[in-house]
Design a protein around this motif. Structure first.
Motif, mmCIF file in Angstrom:
data_model
loop_
_atom_site.group_PDB
_atom_site.id
_atom_site.type_symbol
_atom_site.label_atom_id
_atom_site.label_comp_id
_atom_site.label_asym_id
_atom_site.label_seq_id
_atom_site.Cartn_x
_atom_site.Cartn_y
_atom_site.Cartn_z
ATOM 1 N N UNK A 172 0.825 -1.205 0.000
ATOM 2 C CA UNK A 172 0.000 0.000 0.000
ATOM 3 C C UNK A 172 0.865 1.264 0.000
ATOM 4 N N UNK A 173 1.677 1.358 -1.046
ATOM 5 C CA UNK A 173 2.656 2.436 -1.163
ATOM 6 C C UNK A 173 2.043 3.679 -1.822
ATOM 7 N N UNK A 174 0.937 4.160 -1.269
ATOM 8 C CA UNK A 174 0.259 5.346 -1.800
ATOM 9 C C UNK A 174 1.184 6.556 -1.862
ATOM 10 N N UNK A 175 2.100 6.633 -0.907
ATOM 11 C CA UNK A 175 3.060 7.746 -0.863
ATOM 12 C C UNK A 175 4.485 7.204 -0.723
ATOM 13 N N UNK A 176 4.746 6.125 -1.464
ATOM 14 C CA UNK A 176 6.084 5.544 -1.440
ATOM 15 C C UNK A 176 6.308 4.644 -0.246
ATOM 16 N N UNK A 177 7.579 4.387 0.059
ATOM 17 C CA UNK A 177 7.936 3.490 1.156
ATOM 18 C C UNK A 177 9.295 3.901 1.727
ATOM 19 N N UNK A 178 9.645 3.266 2.835
ATOM 20 C CA UNK A 178 10.927 3.541 3.495
ATOM 21 C C UNK A 178 11.115 5.043 3.699
ATOM 22 N N UNK A 179 10.148 5.633 4.385
ATOM 23 C CA UNK A 179 10.186 7.074 4.647
ATOM 24 C C UNK A 179 11.335 7.434 5.580
ATOM 25 N N UNK A 180 11.927 8.623 5.437
ATOM 26 C CA UNK A 180 11.560 9.667 4.477
ATOM 27 C C UNK A 180 12.240 9.527 3.104
ATOM 28 N N UNK A 181 13.222 8.643 3.010
ATOM 29 C CA UNK A 181 14.005 8.564 1.766
ATOM 30 C C UNK A 181 13.145 8.288 0.538
ATOM 31 N N UNK A 182 12.199 7.346 0.677
ATOM 32 C CA UNK A 182 11.398 6.937 -0.461
ATOM 33 C C UNK A 182 9.989 7.474 -0.440
ATOM 34 N N UNK A 183 9.772 8.610 0.232
ATOM 35 C CA UNK A 183 8.434 9.203 0.276
ATOM 36 C C UNK A 183 8.139 9.846 -1.074
ATOM 37 N N UNK A 184 7.130 9.346 -1.757
ATOM 38 C CA UNK A 184 6.886 9.737 -3.144
ATOM 39 C C UNK A 184 6.553 11.219 -3.297
ATOM 40 N N UNK A 185 5.837 11.786 -2.333
ATOM 41 C CA UNK A 185 5.418 13.186 -2.448
ATOM 42 C C UNK A 185 6.576 14.156 -2.325
ATOM 43 N N UNK A 186 7.683 13.716 -1.752
ATOM 44 C CA UNK A 186 8.849 14.593 -1.621
ATOM 45 C C UNK A 186 10.018 14.153 -2.501
ATOM 46 N N UNK A 187 10.044 12.870 -2.877
ATOM 47 C CA UNK A 187 11.137 12.405 -3.730
ATOM 48 C C UNK A 187 10.684 11.185 -4.529
ATOM 49 N N UNK A 188 9.921 11.445 -5.596
ATOM 50 C CA UNK A 188 9.415 10.363 -6.433
ATOM 51 C C UNK A 188 10.551 9.580 -7.085
ATOM 52 N N UNK A 189 11.633 10.255 -7.418
ATOM 53 C CA UNK A 189 12.768 9.578 -8.053
ATOM 54 C C UNK A 189 13.362 8.530 -7.128
ATOM 55 N N UNK A 190 13.437 8.836 -5.843
ATOM 56 C CA UNK A 190 13.946 7.858 -4.879
ATOM 57 C C UNK A 190 13.013 6.659 -4.773
#
Length: 345
Positions: A172-190
């Motif tokens: 359920x990676x609605x906003x990425x995973x492994x926060x904060x590094x992989x948080x999609x809303x702040x770093x989609x590339x990560x």
């Protein structure tokens, strides 16, 4: 030109036309776009070993004590989903526990979906916490840890003759995973890089396993568009799209319509099949749950070329509100309810 030459030319032309007609092959008829050759009816039973260790037992409709995999198979379930945590408390959902459950699913002849949370506990839209051992890693080190963890679990399965049909990179990676590094809303590339790392780890061990990216709220087209536009624009590698769908007893029909509309758009836009890897509804309303799942399966089977691949019930065997969960599909006596009969249709 004399009549003899004209006759010869006419004969040659007739022969040529005749030859063309006889050598032209008939065009094959196009396959029915709604034909589904394989449809997967699944259940996530990740709690099963912990339940059994706690004395929970399961029964066939006639009251005969039975193994959960046998009961589910008798209800039409042909696939099992298992979550993986990195270093979980008590070992439940850790690599050893996952292998034990995967062996049982494999022995029952069921397909297998492995769900990597990449956390020591629950990962979902509200929490994507790094495993404790990964907290201080650089991003490069984080990708390596994800790769190594994935390869380790996949190799344990492979060593035991088990090949997962599908593997989720994240839950359920609605906003990425492994926060904060992989948080999609702040770093989609990560986030895209982490998805690709997981994909490559899976394929390095099991090239045939299909890799999913999984989001909740399958009815939310805007969410899926935002996330998958971000992933594809950052060249993320994945094979399939997974979604959860937990409607209420009053809005399930509308949610199913929205879900089908979303799936149709996803298949067209991203050229990937879609599977609903989590559903659930209150255990005390099995008739409505049956209607919901029956309708959802019917709709998924209309997605062209079999791209609506299946439906998985999340922890149907959790009864008497095991760990507070009340959306199972077994009654308080440990027997399957009518909710699961939807998988027999």
């Amino acid at each position: 030109m004399n009549s003899t030459k004209i006759g010869i030319l006419v004969s040659l032309l007739v022969g040529l036309i005749s030859c063309q007609k006889t050598t032209t092959q008939p065009q094959p008829s196009m396959p029915d776009p709604t034909l589904v050759t394989s449809f997967y009816k699944g259940a996530d039973v990740s709690w099963i070993t912990q339940q059994e260790a706690g004395g929970v037992r399961f029964y066939q409709p006639d009251g005969t004590a039975s193994d959960i995999f046998a009961i589910l198979k008798s209800k039409g379930v042909n696939s099992i989903r298992l979550r993986v945590w990195v270093n979980p408390q008590g070992g439940w959902n850790g690599a050893d526990d996952v292998l034990a459950k995967a062996k049982r699913a494999n022995a029952a002849g069921m397909k297998l979906l492995i769900d990597f949370h990449h956390s020591d506990s629950w990962a979902d839209p509200g929490q994507q916490t790094k495993p404790s051992a990964w907290q201080k890693l650089t991003f490069a080190e984080l990708k390596k840890a994800l790769f190594d963890h994935t390869v380790d679990v996949m190799n344990r399965l492979k060593t035991n003759g088990i090949t997962p049909d599908w593997v989720q990179v994240g839950n359920e990676t609605n906003n990425g995973m492994l926060w904060p590094d992989g948080q999609a809303s702040t770093n989609m590339a990560n986030f895209a890089a982490l998805v690709t790392t997981g994909y490559e780890a899976v394929k390095s061990v099991s090239p045939t396993s299909q890799v999913l990216v999984h989001l909740s709220n399958g009815y939310d087209k805007a969410l899926f568009q935002w996330l998958f536009n971000g992933l594809t624009s950052n060249s993320a590698k994945f094979d399939m799209i997974g979604m959860s769908l937990y409607p209420t007893a009053t809005d399930w029909a509308a949610r199913n319509e929205q879900c089908l509309n979303n799936i149709s758009t996803l298949v067209t836009q991203y050229k990937r099949p879609v599977m609903v890897v989590e559903v659930g509804m209150p255990a005390n309303d099995p008739a409505t749950a049956n209607a919901f799942i029956t309708d959802l399966i019917t709709k998924l089977k209309t997605v062209p070329n079999g791209n609506g691949m299946g439906v998985f019930y999340w922890e149907p065997q959790a009864y008497k509100k095991w760990q507070g969960y009340g959306l199972g599909a077994f009654d308080d006596s440990g027997k399957p309810t009518a909710a699961l009969d939807a998988f027999l249709k």
